[in-house]
Motif scaffolding. Structure first.
Motif, PDB file in Angstrom:
ATOM      1  N   THR A 104      -9.390   7.091   1.750  1.00  0.00           N
ATOM      2  CA  THR A 104      -8.183   6.453   1.484  1.00  0.00           C
ATOM      3  C   THR A 104      -7.628   5.889   2.784  1.00  0.00           C
ATOM      4  OG1 THR A 104      -7.539   8.631  -0.268  1.00  0.00           O
ATOM      5  CG2 THR A 104      -5.678   7.254   0.718  1.00  0.00           C
ATOM      6  N   PRO A 105      -7.202   4.488   2.672  1.00  0.00           N
ATOM      7  CA  PRO A 105      -6.788   3.952   3.775  1.00  0.00           C
ATOM      8  C   PRO A 105      -5.421   4.617   4.371  1.00  0.00           C
ATOM      9  CG  PRO A 105      -7.571   2.431   2.438  1.00  0.00           C
ATOM     10  CD  PRO A 105      -7.722   3.503   1.571  1.00  0.00           C
ATOM     11  N   PHE A 106      -5.153   4.724   5.477  1.00  0.00           N
ATOM     12  CA  PHE A 106      -3.958   5.542   6.122  1.00  0.00           C
ATOM     13  C   PHE A 106      -3.500   4.748   7.317  1.00  0.00           C
ATOM     14  CE2 PHE A 106      -1.581   9.193   7.769  1.00  0.00           C
ATOM     15  CZ  PHE A 106      -1.525   9.749   6.570  1.00  0.00           C
ATOM     16  N   PRO A 107      -3.101   3.695   6.829  1.00  0.00           N
ATOM     17  CA  PRO A 107      -2.035   3.147   7.919  1.00  0.00           C
ATOM     18  C   PRO A 107      -1.069   3.764   8.577  1.00  0.00           C
ATOM     19  CG  PRO A 107      -1.389   2.101   5.831  1.00  0.00           C
ATOM     20  CD  PRO A 107      -2.667   3.164   5.429  1.00  0.00           C
ATOM     21  N   LEU A 108      -0.217   3.090   9.604  1.00  0.00           N
ATOM     22  CA  LEU A 108       0.875   3.766  10.098  1.00  0.00           C
ATOM     23  C   LEU A 108       1.872   4.015   9.207  1.00  0.00           C
ATOM     24  CD1 LEU A 108       1.230   4.337  13.256  1.00  0.00           C
ATOM     25  CD2 LEU A 108       2.543   2.307  13.284  1.00  0.00           C
ATOM     26  N   GLU A 109       2.626   5.045   9.147  1.00  0.00           N
ATOM     27  CA  GLU A 109       3.701   5.421   8.135  1.00  0.00           C
ATOM     28  C   GLU A 109       3.170   5.902   6.776  1.00  0.00           C
ATOM     29  OE1 GLU A 109       6.792   5.754   9.616  1.00  0.00           O
ATOM     30  OE2 GLU A 109       6.068   4.502  11.269  1.00  0.00           O
ATOM     31  N   ALA A 110       1.757   5.987   6.661  1.00  0.00           N
ATOM     32  CA  ALA A 110       1.426   6.459   5.486  1.00  0.00           C
ATOM     33  C   ALA A 110       1.568   7.839   4.977  1.00  0.00           C
ATOM     34  CB  ALA A 110      -0.394   6.127   5.194  1.00  0.00           C
TER      35      ALA A 110
END
Length: 416
Positions: free
Chosen positions: A280-286
């Protein structure tokens, strides 16, 4: 790189890259720094869980990707190594999942506890620190081929009894890349010795974390610590040994040479992707998505070869987690060679103020027939264990004893 996030709310694992940022325009540190980029949460969105409910039945899914604790990468960098959800009751093992395909392999299956792991650079071998040979866990996990149903509430305890405080019972075990299978369980690296104080196989010197291979595959390095108070001496029944190391040291680094092996070249390393297809992509604030959750209720687990298990799952109304698992086995078998009959019931009590403290009330009367014969039984009044996962101090009332093919395995003594 891969890493773990360990909090009171649980544990999650991540994969990403370090990227140098010479002139940051955001964040609290506006100085040259490294940022984590292309971060992946190692959880498949809406993925299959190890145990799921379909109607009135429980289904076990061995290919479910559930990374409990990330432990590194294979020698070719194509697999992520991790401690995963148990396949057999109370038997905690190491697994590998392919970075691209998501295919899961079980690397260890010995009833003892395996944890730190390192692959050889040619990708043909791995060494793990394991309690096998010590009988530390056999009293609870020695009877194999029991599905991991009670582990819904007992896993924390099973993972905690492997130690006695700071004392570990690990020794280095060398296994080929395909892992434990059949009657193959690798070999103890430091087996050769006379067992005297300070010898290479002195059981009072216990392995610690993270062994490693030399790049040419002909040597293995690991480190050990000598048992010291309070794991021995004083009120403990085990007397403290005298260190034979220089200066009375209680830590040592060991180098095991494999003289019958020729040097090997490192395996070609996978050009790892930034984005893992099954993660699962986990960008900033995810935020971490909510994983699948078993419902409470009464269910049936069908044996793949014969029989069934009737399973009752009861939740803790205060915590929202499971409190009790009751299982009744009737000629249950997944392989047609090992047959399980009897019952097992485990109730866990966890204080709201301390999620690491587990008290287990355990009742077991299991009989195995077929290729292996054995029992897993509690004494009169059951078995009652209190253990803190952050301290690993064994304190129990009552007994839980496992017998396999006539060999009896008793629980550790309190405080030992």
């Amino acid at each position: 790189m891969g890493w773990n996030s360990f909090t009171s709310g649980g544990q999650n694992t991540f994969y990403g890259r370090l990227q140098f940022n010479e002139s940051p325009k955001s964040g609290t540190l506006r100085v040259p720094r490294y940022d984590l980029v292309d971060v992946n949460l190692l959880m498949k969105p809406n993925g299959t869980a190890p145990i799921m409910v379909e109607g009135s039945e429980l289904k076990l899914h061995d290919q479910a990707i559930t990374i409990g604790e990330l432990r590194g990468f294979s020698g070719a960098g194509d697999e992520i190594l991790y401690l995963g959800t148990t396949r057999e009751a109370n038997n905690i093992d190491l697994f590998a999942v392919h970075i691209i395909t998501g295919v899961v392999r079980r690397l260890t299956s010995h009833p003892e506890y395996a944890d730190p792991i390192s692959f050889s650079h040619d990708n043909q071998w791995f060494v793990t620190m394991d309690t096998r040979g010590s009988n530390r866990q056999m009293w609870m996990s020695g009877l194999r081929h029991i599905p991991p149903l009670i582990d819904i509430v007992a896993t924390t305890a099973a993972a905690s009894t492997r130690n006695n405080g700071a004392r570990r019972f690990f020794q280095p075990i060398l296994i080929d890349r395909y892992g434990d299978r059949g009657d193959y369980f690798g070999q103890r690296v430091n087996y050769e010795g006379d067992g005297t104080d300070g010898s290479v196989n002195d059981d009072n010197w216990n392995g610690k974390a993270d062994p490693a291979f030399s790049p040419d595959g002909t040597r293995i390095v690991y480190w050990q610590s000598l048992v010291v108070s309070p794991a021995c001496g004083g009120d403990n029944l085990l007397p403290c040994p005298h260190s034979t190391a220089q200066g009375g040291r209680t830590y040592r680094v060991m180098l095991a040479r494999l003289p019958n092996r020729n040097s090997t070249a490192p395996a070609p390393v996978l050009n790892a992707p930034d984005i893992i297809p099954w993660a699962t992509p986990f960008p900033l604030e995810a935020t971490v998505p909510t994983p699948y959750s078993l419902p409470a209720g009464n269910f049936t687990l069908q044996g793949e070869a014969s029989g069934f298990a009737m399973v009752g799952l009861i939740k803790d109304s205060a915590l929202g987690t499971f409190k009790t698992v009751n299982v009744n086995y009737s000629n249950f078998s997944d392989d047609g060679m090992h047959f399980i009959n009897g019952y097992e019931s485990v109730t866990v009590t966890i204080p709201v103020s301390n999620p690491w403290l587990n008290h287990l009330d355990w009742y077991s009367d299991i009989v195995q027939t077929g290729e292996e014969k054995g029992t897993k039984k509690t004494g009169p009044g059951g078995f009652h264990l209190t253990i803190n996962a952050m301290e690993n101090l064994f304190e129990a009332n009552g007994t839980l004893t496992t017998i396999v093919n006539g060999v009896t395995y008793d629980q550790p003594l309190n405080g030992a």
